[in-house]
Write an enzyme that holds these catalytic residues in place. Structure first.
Site, PDB file in Angstrom:
ATOM      1  N   GLU A 102       0.840  -1.210   0.000  1.00  9.84           N
ATOM      2  CA  GLU A 102       0.000   0.000   0.000  1.00  9.84           C
ATOM      3  C   GLU A 102       0.872   1.256   0.000  1.00  9.84           C
ATOM      4  O   GLU A 102       0.592   2.218  -0.694  1.00  9.84           O
ATOM      5  CB  GLU A 102      -0.955   0.004   1.199  1.00  9.84           C
ATOM      6  CG  GLU A 102      -2.025  -1.076   1.124  1.00  9.84           C
ATOM      7  CD  GLU A 102      -2.770  -1.101  -0.198  1.00  9.84           C
ATOM      8  OE1 GLU A 102      -3.203  -0.044  -0.679  1.00  9.84           O
ATOM      9  OE2 GLU A 102      -2.909  -2.208  -0.768  1.00  9.84           O
ATOM     10  N   TRP A 155       1.779   1.868  -3.377  1.00  9.61           N
ATOM     11  CA  TRP A 155       0.818   2.601  -4.223  1.00  9.61           C
ATOM     12  C   TRP A 155       1.046   4.113  -4.104  1.00  9.61           C
ATOM     13  O   TRP A 155       0.899   4.863  -5.061  1.00  9.61           O
ATOM     14  CB  TRP A 155      -0.627   2.267  -3.833  1.00  9.61           C
ATOM     15  CG  TRP A 155      -1.144   1.068  -4.563  1.00  9.61           C
ATOM     16  CD1 TRP A 155      -1.276  -0.194  -4.061  1.00  9.61           C
ATOM     17  CD2 TRP A 155      -1.589   1.009  -5.939  1.00  9.61           C
ATOM     18  NE1 TRP A 155      -1.777  -1.032  -5.040  1.00  9.61           N
ATOM     19  CE2 TRP A 155      -1.976  -0.320  -6.184  1.00  9.61           C
ATOM     20  CE3 TRP A 155      -1.686   1.945  -6.964  1.00  9.61           C
ATOM     21  CZ2 TRP A 155      -2.466  -0.723  -7.433  1.00  9.61           C
ATOM     22  CZ3 TRP A 155      -2.174   1.545  -8.209  1.00  9.61           C
ATOM     23  CH2 TRP A 155      -2.556   0.218  -8.428  1.00  9.61           C
ATOM     24  N   TRP A 204     -19.589  13.363 -20.204  1.00 11.43           N
ATOM     25  CA  TRP A 204     -19.910  13.723 -18.818  1.00 11.43           C
ATOM     26  C   TRP A 204     -21.168  14.568 -18.769  1.00 11.43           C
ATOM     27  O   TRP A 204     -21.420  15.382 -19.654  1.00 11.43           O
ATOM     28  CB  TRP A 204     -18.759  14.511 -18.180  1.00 11.43           C
ATOM     29  CG  TRP A 204     -17.442  13.801 -18.140  1.00 11.43           C
ATOM     30  CD1 TRP A 204     -16.298  14.156 -18.780  1.00 11.43           C
ATOM     31  CD2 TRP A 204     -17.125  12.593 -17.425  1.00 11.43           C
ATOM     32  NE1 TRP A 204     -15.284  13.271 -18.508  1.00 11.43           N
ATOM     33  CE2 TRP A 204     -15.767  12.292 -17.680  1.00 11.43           C
ATOM     34  CE3 TRP A 204     -17.853  11.730 -16.594  1.00 11.43           C
ATOM     35  CZ2 TRP A 204     -15.126  11.181 -17.145  1.00 11.43           C
ATOM     36  CZ3 TRP A 204     -17.216  10.624 -16.064  1.00 11.43           C
ATOM     37  CH2 TRP A 204     -15.871  10.356 -16.336  1.00 11.43           C
ATOM     38  N   ASN A 254     -10.679   4.004   2.841  1.00 17.17           N
ATOM     39  CA  ASN A 254     -10.318   3.724   1.450  1.00 17.17           C
ATOM     40  C   ASN A 254     -11.409   2.988   0.673  1.00 17.17           C
ATOM     41  O   ASN A 254     -11.718   3.336  -0.459  1.00 17.17           O
ATOM     42  CB  ASN A 254      -9.014   2.926   1.407  1.00 17.17           C
ATOM     43  CG  ASN A 254      -8.597   2.622  -0.025  1.00 17.17           C
ATOM     44  OD1 ASN A 254      -8.369   3.531  -0.816  1.00 17.17           O
ATOM     45  ND2 ASN A 254      -8.544   1.348  -0.378  1.00 17.17           N
ATOM     46  N   TRP A 262     -14.727  12.891 -13.251  1.00 17.20           N
ATOM     47  CA  TRP A 262     -13.916  12.557 -12.066  1.00 17.20           C
ATOM     48  C   TRP A 262     -13.193  13.775 -11.503  1.00 17.20           C
ATOM     49  O   TRP A 262     -12.914  13.855 -10.313  1.00 17.20           O
ATOM     50  CB  TRP A 262     -12.910  11.429 -12.370  1.00 17.20           C
ATOM     51  CG  TRP A 262     -11.896  11.735 -13.430  1.00 17.20           C
ATOM     52  CD1 TRP A 262     -11.974  11.453 -14.757  1.00 17.20           C
ATOM     53  CD2 TRP A 262     -10.616  12.398 -13.264  1.00 17.20           C
ATOM     54  NE1 TRP A 262     -10.850  11.892 -15.427  1.00 17.20           N
ATOM     55  CE2 TRP A 262      -9.998  12.472 -14.536  1.00 17.20           C
ATOM     56  CE3 TRP A 262      -9.943  12.924 -12.164  1.00 17.20           C
ATOM     57  CZ2 TRP A 262      -8.744  13.057 -14.733  1.00 17.20           C
ATOM     58  CZ3 TRP A 262      -8.686  13.510 -12.368  1.00 17.20           C
ATOM     59  CH2 TRP A 262      -8.115  13.571 -13.633  1.00 17.20           C
ATOM     60  N   TRP A 296      -8.352   8.662  -8.385  1.00 17.58           N
ATOM     61  CA  TRP A 296      -9.569   9.040  -9.119  1.00 17.58           C
ATOM     62  C   TRP A 296      -9.516   8.476 -10.539  1.00 17.58           C
ATOM     63  O   TRP A 296     -10.505   7.962 -11.050  1.00 17.58           O
ATOM     64  CB  TRP A 296      -9.772  10.561  -9.122  1.00 17.58           C
ATOM     65  CG  TRP A 296     -10.517  10.997  -7.884  1.00 17.58           C
ATOM     66  CD1 TRP A 296      -9.965  11.426  -6.714  1.00 17.58           C
ATOM     67  CD2 TRP A 296     -11.943  10.997  -7.680  1.00 17.58           C
ATOM     68  NE1 TRP A 296     -10.964  11.705  -5.797  1.00 17.58           N
ATOM     69  CE2 TRP A 296     -12.185  11.453  -6.366  1.00 17.58           C
ATOM     70  CE3 TRP A 296     -13.029  10.666  -8.481  1.00 17.58           C
ATOM     71  CZ2 TRP A 296     -13.471  11.581  -5.832  1.00 17.58           C
ATOM     72  CZ3 TRP A 296     -14.320  10.793  -7.963  1.00 17.58           C
ATOM     73  CH2 TRP A 296     -14.535  11.235  -6.652  1.00 17.58           C
TER      74      TRP A 296
HETATM   75  P1  FAD Z   1      -3.381   2.372   5.134  1.00 14.86           P
HETATM   76  O1  FAD Z   1      -4.285   1.306   4.613  1.00 14.86           O
HETATM   77  O2  FAD Z   1      -2.869   2.210   6.493  1.00 14.86           O
HETATM   78  O3  FAD Z   1      -2.185   2.460   4.095  1.00 14.86           O
HETATM   79  C1  FAD Z   1      -0.870   2.888   4.475  1.00 14.86           C
HETATM   80  C2  FAD Z   1      -0.424   4.006   3.581  1.00 14.86           C
HETATM   81  O4  FAD Z   1      -0.305   3.555   2.238  1.00 14.86           O
HETATM   82  C3  FAD Z   1      -1.392   5.172   3.524  1.00 14.86           C
HETATM   83  O5  FAD Z   1      -1.209   6.040   4.612  1.00 14.86           O
HETATM   84  C4  FAD Z   1      -1.050   5.804   2.184  1.00 14.86           C
HETATM   85  O6  FAD Z   1       0.082   6.641   2.284  1.00 14.86           O
HETATM   86  C5  FAD Z   1      -0.675   4.592   1.345  1.00 14.86           C
HETATM   87  N1  FAD Z   1      -1.823   4.142   0.550  1.00 14.86           N
HETATM   88  C6  FAD Z   1      -2.759   3.229   0.895  1.00 14.86           C
HETATM   89  N2  FAD Z   1      -3.620   3.039  -0.121  1.00 14.86           N
HETATM   90  C7  FAD Z   1      -3.218   3.857  -1.119  1.00 14.86           C
HETATM   91  C8  FAD Z   1      -3.701   4.112  -2.427  1.00 14.86           C
HETATM   92  N3  FAD Z   1      -4.762   3.492  -2.939  1.00 14.86           N
HETATM   93  N4  FAD Z   1      -3.057   5.043  -3.171  1.00 14.86           N
HETATM   94  C9  FAD Z   1      -1.974   5.694  -2.707  1.00 14.86           C
HETATM   95  N5  FAD Z   1      -1.460   5.476  -1.481  1.00 14.86           N
HETATM   96  C10 FAD Z   1      -2.085   4.573  -0.700  1.00 14.86           C
HETATM   97  N6  FAD Z   1      -4.483   8.791  -0.280  1.00 14.86           N
HETATM   98  C11 FAD Z   1      -3.803   9.895   0.080  1.00 14.86           C
HETATM   99  O7  FAD Z   1      -2.835   9.799   0.844  1.00 14.86           O
HETATM  100  N7  FAD Z   1      -4.174  11.129  -0.376  1.00 14.86           N
HETATM  101  C12 FAD Z   1      -5.240  11.303  -1.216  1.00 14.86           C
HETATM  102  O8  FAD Z   1      -5.526  12.436  -1.614  1.00 14.86           O
HETATM  103  C13 FAD Z   1      -5.987  10.153  -1.582  1.00 14.86           C
HETATM  104  N8  FAD Z   1      -7.078  10.251  -2.383  1.00 14.86           N
HETATM  105  C14 FAD Z   1      -7.780   9.129  -2.740  1.00 14.86           C
HETATM  106  C15 FAD Z   1      -8.889   9.235  -3.596  1.00 14.86           C
HETATM  107  C16 FAD Z   1      -9.615   8.110  -3.952  1.00 14.86           C
HETATM  108  C17 FAD Z   1     -10.797   8.243  -4.899  1.00 14.86           C
HETATM  109  C18 FAD Z   1      -9.239   6.849  -3.461  1.00 14.86           C
HETATM  110  C19 FAD Z   1     -10.006   5.612  -3.850  1.00 14.86           C
HETATM  111  C20 FAD Z   1      -8.144   6.718  -2.625  1.00 14.86           C
HETATM  112  C21 FAD Z   1      -7.396   7.844  -2.267  1.00 14.86           C
HETATM  113  N9  FAD Z   1      -6.261   7.744  -1.423  1.00 14.86           N
HETATM  114  C22 FAD Z   1      -5.563   8.874  -1.090  1.00 14.86           C
HETATM  115  C23 FAD Z   1      -5.714   6.425  -1.050  1.00 14.86           C
HETATM  116  C24 FAD Z   1      -6.218   5.836   0.276  1.00 14.86           C
HETATM  117  O9  FAD Z   1      -7.618   5.907   0.352  1.00 14.86           O
HETATM  118  C25 FAD Z   1      -5.619   6.492   1.508  1.00 14.86           C
HETATM  119  O10 FAD Z   1      -4.218   6.591   1.372  1.00 14.86           O
HETATM  120  C26 FAD Z   1      -5.904   5.661   2.756  1.00 14.86           C
HETATM  121  O11 FAD Z   1      -7.294   5.503   2.910  1.00 14.86           O
HETATM  122  C27 FAD Z   1      -5.318   6.350   3.954  1.00 14.86           C
HETATM  123  O12 FAD Z   1      -5.640   5.668   5.127  1.00 14.86           O
HETATM  124  P2  FAD Z   1      -4.515   4.913   5.950  1.00 14.86           P
HETATM  125  O13 FAD Z   1      -3.338   5.792   6.138  1.00 14.86           O
HETATM  126  O14 FAD Z   1      -5.157   4.356   7.164  1.00 14.86           O
HETATM  127  O15 FAD Z   1      -4.133   3.761   4.928  1.00 14.86           O
END
Ligand code: FAD
Length: 486
Positions: free
Chosen positions: A280, A283, A311, A346, A364, A387
């Protein structure tokens, strides 16, 4: 013998690296033995996408925490507002500084701004040094066999982990020598905390370095053990909640990975869970590397044919989506969580994004902008990449035709309704069976639950199957626009 230049102070230009521990630019500045001028410059005009209101809320608290940590080390955070280069020049004049050290930003606008600033200052004999404290690897350093950027996540992650060694941990300096008497703005005067209205009452975060360590240790001793399953259940606090801390650089990604791996090595956590967490973070890294290589991604579909999507211009539905009044409980719960807390789980981010793009057929970019303003973890690369992933237009995106059903998604990931009931109290007495589709509930069930549809809770904005058909129909325009017409 030291020359005069070697005695001149070093400006430590803080940006998205608001920490003292494990901060490469700070450590190198301290190693020079010269006095240090720590500065944060609020420069909202330099980038096309200035920080949104939730980010400014976070910044306010994080800067206060950083200032307190600096003061505990005999130093002080200087605050300035305005054009970065002009403010740095002013500070150089005031302090006689001979160098500017910074941790690099990799978002396109900030990256080119920094390059211009460094070029201009170097021309006047000011040393400028940049470090990487934000990412596992420098964008541009992980390339595929043909020397280009990876566009698919799995091979990117494999190459990233194979080619990169963890940056060594750097300890927090105990004393930081800073010239006295420097002018600084007062953070209260920046008015970053919202007041019209103050929506932050339910925001449950501890911005700053200490808060980042706290989030990580709670996660290591809790959620990480069953992360791969738990991370899909929005009612559980099973994820790390590190995203805003990582965005603002209150912790570096290597440290989060290192501590998770240690928990795995000690046998406290199954190795597969650690790998999932690392993926993650991968990502996040993939998003940053992609945006660096393809800067137009913020405004244009990565796969250009998706910009042919027909759109709909529907301000009323967009507003209903933003306010959590679509009539689909899992969507509305997510949008209200975002509104109240600056965060959304997420899984729910994916559901609400899919609903906007496919059920409402709204661009989007509208959703991305709303998230940008509302999320405390708003991050240009991650937001845009995700997105576009949901929209099907991204580099390694979910296929557009996979359209989330908001009813079954709710039933699967919020089976006992804890998440929906938390954010939509007016539905709290609707039984689980009907909670995710209240419009299908028998009238007496709704009556007993005290819900009048259309009054206490919205009727569905669109009907699922026909919205789905409409979305699939729209995809035909994209197929027709594809260069090879397939
Ligand atoms: P955890 O599950 O604990 O993950 C650990 C770390 O991994 C996160 O803190 C983050 O840095 C990274 N991570 C996890 N999933 C993703 C992912 N899909 N993409 C990129 N990095 C990821 N994340 C953001 O940090 N900023 C945003 O602006 C953002 N916008 C999003 C928009 C959409 C439409 C979606 C579907 C996801 C988005 N995310 C974004 C990704 C993700 O939802 C969040 O990083 C995550 O929910 C943060 O919670 P956590 O730190 O508990 O995640």
């Amino acid at each position: 013998m030291t020359t005069e230049a070697e005695d001149r102070p070093v400006i430590l230009w803080f940006r998205q690296d608001l920490r003292l521990a494990d901060n490469p630019a700070l450590s190198h500045a301290v190693e020079t033995g010269r006095s240090i001028v720590p500065v944060y410059i609020l420069d909202q005009g330099a980038v096309a996408r200035p920080m949104g209101s939730a980010s400014l809320w976070w910044l306010d608290k994080s800067l206060r925490a950083l200032a307190a940590s600096l003061e505990a080390r005999g130093s002080r955070l200087i605050l300035r507002r305005g054009d970065s280069e002009s403010e740095l020049r002013r500070l150089i004049d005031e302090t006689g500084a001979g160098a500017v050290f910074m941790n690099r930003l990799f978002e396109p606008d900030a990256f080119s701004r920094d390059a211009d600033v460094a070029h201009a200052l170097r021309a006047e004999g000011v040393e400028c040094k940049g470090y990487n404290g934000a990412l596992l690897a420098r964008p541009g350093s992980v390339l595929n066999g043909s020397g280009g950027p990876y566009k698919v996540f799995t091979p990117f992650l494999k190459a990233l982990l194979a080619s990169t060694t963890p940056a060594p941990a750097l300890s927090s300096p105990t004393v930081i020598d800073t010239p006295v008497g420097l002018a600084s703005d007062a953070i209260d005067d920046w008015a970053l905390h919202p007041n019209r209205p103050d929506w932050s009452g339910d925001v449950d975060w501890m911005p700053g370095e200490t808060g980042a360590s706290r989030s990580l240790s709670i996660f290591l001793s809790g959620g990480l053990k069953s992360y791969s399953k738990g991370r899909d259940v929005p009612a559980e606090a099973a994820t790390s909640r590190l995203s805003p801390h990582l965005h603002f650089g209150e912790i570096g990604p290597w440290r989060a990975i290192e501590q998770a791996r240690r928990a795995g090595d000690d046998g406290r956590v199954p190795a597969a869970e650690v790998d999932k967490f690392v993926a993650e973070i991968g990502w996040r890294e993939f998003s940053a590397h992609l945006l660096h290589a393809f800067p137009r991604m913020t405004d244009a579909a990565f796969r250009p044919e998706y910009d042919a999507m027909p759109w709909r211009d529907d301000p009323q539905s967009l507003e209903a989506w933003k306010r959590g009044r679509t009539g689909y409980p899992i969507v509305d719960a997510g949008m209200r969580e975002l509104w109240k807390t600056g965060y959304m789980h997420n899984r729910v981010r994916m559901i609400v994004a899919s609903f906007l793009i496919k059920h409402l057929l709204i661009d989007w970019r509208e959703g991305e902008l709303w998230f940008w303003d509302m999320l405390v973890d708003a991050d240009l690369a991650s937001n845009v990449q995700n997105w576009q992933w949901v929209a099907g237009s991204g580099a390694d995106a979910s296929p557009y035709f996979r359209i989330f059903n908001p009813i079954t998604q709710g039933q699967k990931f919020d089976a006992d309704g804890r998440y929906v009931r938390r954010w939509i109290p007016e539905l709290s007495r609707v039984p689980d069976r009907w909670l995710h589709e209240p419009w299908n509930a028998p009238p007496e069930v709704l009556r007993d639950a005290g819900v009048r549809l259309g009054q206490d809770y919205a009727r569905p904005l669109v009907e699922h199957s026909s919205a789905r058909e409409r979305a699939l129909g729209a995809l035909k325009t994209v197929s027709a626009a594809r260069p090879d017409g397939d």
